[in-house]
Design a protein around this motif. Structure first.
Motif, PDB file in Angstrom:
ATOM      1  N   TRP A   1     101.768 -99.205  50.019  1.00 28.68           N
ATOM      2  CA  TRP A   1     102.994 -98.436  49.847  1.00 28.68           C
ATOM      3  C   TRP A   1     103.860 -98.528  51.102  1.00 28.68           C
ATOM      4  O   TRP A   1     105.076 -98.738  51.005  1.00 28.68           O
ATOM      5  N   ALA A   2     103.251 -98.371  52.267  1.00 28.73           N
ATOM      6  CA  ALA A   2     103.992 -98.441  53.525  1.00 28.73           C
ATOM      7  C   ALA A   2     104.609 -99.825  53.719  1.00 28.73           C
ATOM      8  O   ALA A   2     105.726 -99.947  54.216  1.00 28.73           O
ATOM      9  N   SER A   3     103.887-100.869  53.308  1.00 27.70           N
ATOM     10  CA  SER A   3     104.422-102.237  53.413  1.00 27.70           C
ATOM     11  C   SER A   3     105.672-102.394  52.565  1.00 27.70           C
ATOM     12  O   SER A   3     106.667-102.985  53.012  1.00 27.70           O
ATOM     13  N   VAL A   4     105.629-101.877  51.364  1.00 20.42           N
ATOM     14  CA  VAL A   4     106.791-101.953  50.471  1.00 20.42           C
ATOM     15  C   VAL A   4     107.969-101.206  51.096  1.00 20.42           C
ATOM     16  O   VAL A   4     109.103-101.714  51.108  1.00 20.42           O
ATOM     17  N   VAL A   5     107.723-100.038  51.635  1.00 19.27           N
ATOM     18  CA  VAL A   5     108.801 -99.241  52.236  1.00 19.27           C
ATOM     19  C   VAL A   5     109.399 -99.950  53.452  1.00 19.27           C
ATOM     20  O   VAL A   5     110.624-100.027  53.601  1.00 19.27           O
ATOM     21  N   VAL A   6     108.550-100.486  54.331  1.00 14.77           N
ATOM     22  CA  VAL A   6     109.043-101.145  55.548  1.00 14.77           C
ATOM     23  C   VAL A   6     109.859-102.385  55.199  1.00 14.77           C
ATOM     24  O   VAL A   6     110.951-102.597  55.743  1.00 14.77           O
ATOM     25  N   VAL A   7     109.364-103.202  54.294  1.00 15.58           N
ATOM     26  CA  VAL A   7     110.111-104.409  53.908  1.00 15.58           C
ATOM     27  C   VAL A   7     111.401-104.025  53.185  1.00 15.58           C
ATOM     28  O   VAL A   7     112.453-104.639  53.413  1.00 15.58           O
ATOM     29  N   ALA A   8     111.350-102.992  52.351  1.00 12.83           N
ATOM     30  CA  ALA A   8     112.563-102.532  51.665  1.00 12.83           C
ATOM     31  C   ALA A   8     113.600-102.049  52.682  1.00 12.83           C
ATOM     32  O   ALA A   8     114.795-102.323  52.523  1.00 12.83           O
ATOM     33  N   CYS A   9     113.154-101.370  53.727  1.00  6.87           N
ATOM     34  CA  CYS A   9     114.078-100.934  54.782  1.00  6.87           C
ATOM     35  C   CYS A   9     114.696-102.141  55.478  1.00  6.87           C
ATOM     36  O   CYS A   9     115.896-102.145  55.778  1.00  6.87           O
ATOM     37  N   GLY A  10     113.893-103.160  55.739  1.00  5.33           N
ATOM     38  CA  GLY A  10     114.421-104.380  56.359  1.00  5.33           C
ATOM     39  C   GLY A  10     115.464-105.048  55.490  1.00  5.33           C
ATOM     40  O   GLY A  10     116.510-105.483  55.971  1.00  5.33           O
ATOM     41  N   ILE A  11     115.201-105.109  54.195  1.00  5.07           N
ATOM     42  CA  ILE A  11     116.162-105.709  53.261  1.00  5.07           C
ATOM     43  C   ILE A  11     117.417-104.857  53.179  1.00  5.07           C
ATOM     44  O   ILE A  11     118.539-105.373  53.200  1.00  5.07           O
ATOM     45  N   LEU A  12     117.246-103.541  53.110  1.00  2.00           N
ATOM     46  CA  LEU A  12     118.388-102.634  53.056  1.00  2.00           C
ATOM     47  C   LEU A  12     119.258-102.794  54.293  1.00  2.00           C
ATOM     48  O   LEU A  12     120.486-102.835  54.198  1.00  2.00           O
ATOM     49  N   LEU A  13     118.634-102.900  55.455  1.00  2.00           N
ATOM     50  CA  LEU A  13     119.398-103.053  56.685  1.00  2.00           C
ATOM     51  C   LEU A  13     120.169-104.363  56.715  1.00  2.00           C
ATOM     52  O   LEU A  13     121.242-104.446  57.303  1.00  2.00           O
ATOM     53  N   HIS A  14     119.610-105.367  56.093  1.00  2.00           N
ATOM     54  CA  HIS A  14     120.307-106.656  56.057  1.00  2.00           C
ATOM     55  C   HIS A  14     121.570-106.583  55.198  1.00  2.00           C
ATOM     56  O   HIS A  14     122.608-107.116  55.578  1.00  2.00           O
ATOM     57  N   PHE A  15     121.480-105.916  54.067  1.00  2.00           N
ATOM     58  CA  PHE A  15     122.604-105.866  53.140  1.00  2.00           C
ATOM     59  C   PHE A  15     123.535-104.674  53.361  1.00  2.00           C
ATOM     60  O   PHE A  15     124.685-104.713  52.945  1.00  2.00           O
ATOM     61  N   VAL A  16     123.032-103.610  53.973  1.00  2.00           N
ATOM     62  CA  VAL A  16     123.851-102.420  54.239  1.00  2.00           C
ATOM     63  C   VAL A  16     123.665-102.032  55.709  1.00  2.00           C
ATOM     64  O   VAL A  16     122.925-101.107  56.034  1.00  2.00           O
ATOM     65  N   PRO A  17     124.318-102.731  56.627  1.00  2.00           N
ATOM     66  CA  PRO A  17     124.105-102.480  58.058  1.00  2.00           C
ATOM     67  C   PRO A  17     124.463-101.064  58.507  1.00  2.00           C
ATOM     68  O   PRO A  17     123.950-100.588  59.508  1.00  2.00           O
ATOM     69  N   THR A  18     125.319-100.367  57.750  1.00  2.00           N
ATOM     70  CA  THR A  18     125.687 -99.014  58.152  1.00  2.00           C
ATOM     71  C   THR A  18     124.519 -98.035  58.028  1.00  2.00           C
ATOM     72  O   THR A  18     124.550 -96.964  58.618  1.00  2.00           O
ATOM     73  N   MET A  19     123.489 -98.399  57.273  1.00  2.00           N
ATOM     74  CA  MET A  19     122.299 -97.541  57.134  1.00  2.00           C
ATOM     75  C   MET A  19     121.369 -97.652  58.334  1.00  2.00           C
ATOM     76  O   MET A  19     120.417 -96.892  58.458  1.00  2.00           O
ATOM     77  N   SER A  20     121.642 -98.591  59.221  1.00  4.11           N
ATOM     78  CA  SER A  20     120.713 -98.844  60.321  1.00  4.11           C
ATOM     79  C   SER A  20     120.533 -97.632  61.219  1.00  4.11           C
ATOM     80  O   SER A  20     119.455 -97.437  61.778  1.00  4.11           O
ATOM     81  N   ILE A  21     121.541 -96.796  61.372  1.00  3.81           N
ATOM     82  CA  ILE A  21     121.422 -95.630  62.238  1.00  3.81           C
ATOM     83  C   ILE A  21     120.329 -94.688  61.731  1.00  3.81           C
ATOM     84  O   ILE A  21     119.571 -94.129  62.511  1.00  3.81           O
ATOM     85  N   PHE A  22     120.211 -94.537  60.418  1.00  2.17           N
ATOM     86  CA  PHE A  22     119.211 -93.639  59.853  1.00  2.17           C
ATOM     87  C   PHE A  22     117.807 -94.220  59.973  1.00  2.17           C
ATOM     88  O   PHE A  22     116.865 -93.523  60.344  1.00  2.17           O
ATOM     89  N   VAL A  23     117.676 -95.491  59.672  1.00  3.68           N
ATOM     90  CA  VAL A  23     116.357 -96.125  59.763  1.00  3.68           C
ATOM     91  C   VAL A  23     115.919 -96.222  61.216  1.00  3.68           C
ATOM     92  O   VAL A  23     114.763 -95.952  61.544  1.00  3.68           O
ATOM     93  N   GLU A  24     116.847 -96.572  62.098  1.00  2.00           N
ATOM     94  CA  GLU A  24     116.509 -96.655  63.519  1.00  2.00           C
ATOM     95  C   GLU A  24     116.078 -95.290  64.045  1.00  2.00           C
ATOM     96  O   GLU A  24     115.124 -95.180  64.810  1.00  2.00           O
ATOM     97  N   GLY A  25     116.753 -94.243  63.614  1.00  2.00           N
ATOM     98  CA  GLY A  25     116.373 -92.891  64.020  1.00  2.00           C
ATOM     99  C   GLY A  25     114.980 -92.534  63.545  1.00  2.00           C
ATOM    100  O   GLY A  25     114.182 -91.957  64.295  1.00  2.00           O
ATOM    101  N   ALA A  26     114.651 -92.885  62.316  1.00  2.00           N
ATOM    102  CA  ALA A  26     113.318 -92.594  61.778  1.00  2.00           C
ATOM    103  C   ALA A  26     112.248 -93.351  62.554  1.00  2.00           C
ATOM    104  O   ALA A  26     111.190 -92.800  62.880  1.00  2.00           O
TER     105      ALA A  26
END
Length: 92
Positions: A39-64
């Motif tokens: 489950w954690a692998s899916v979440v981490v890779v999904a976050c990486g993909i999300l950051l690639h396509f939606v760079p404005t979300m990076s502040i939230f993921v980076e904070g987490a």
């Protein structure tokens, strides 16, 4: 080029190990650890993909990710302090 194995310059597999270790510290049953790692692998890779396509979300993921690291560092320092205290108490 996009690399799903790297999230914020860090190995995605290292992030998964950190997340699973935190879950174990929070009393995750050992039998569920492999499923939680999946489950954690899916979440981490999904976050990486999300950051690639939606760079404005990076502040939230980076904070987490930063909160997770601060938590782990603080927990590690606390454990080291407890170990040192035990050694000092035995020496008296």
């Amino acid at each position: 080029m996009y690399d799903p194995n790297i999230v914020f310059g860090m190995s995605a597999s290292a992030l998964v190990v950190i997340i699973v270790q935190v879950a174990k510290a929070l009393n995750l049953p050992m039998a569920l650890a492999p499923w939680f790692a999946l489950w954690a692998s899916v979440v981490v890779v999904a976050c990486g993909i999300l950051l690639h396509f939606v760079p404005t979300m990076s502040i939230f993921v980076e904070g987490a990710v930063q909160i997770l690291f601060v938590f782990l560092i603080a927990t590690g320092l606390y454990e080291v302090g407890k170990s040192i205290n035990k050694v000092v108490q035995r020496g008296r």
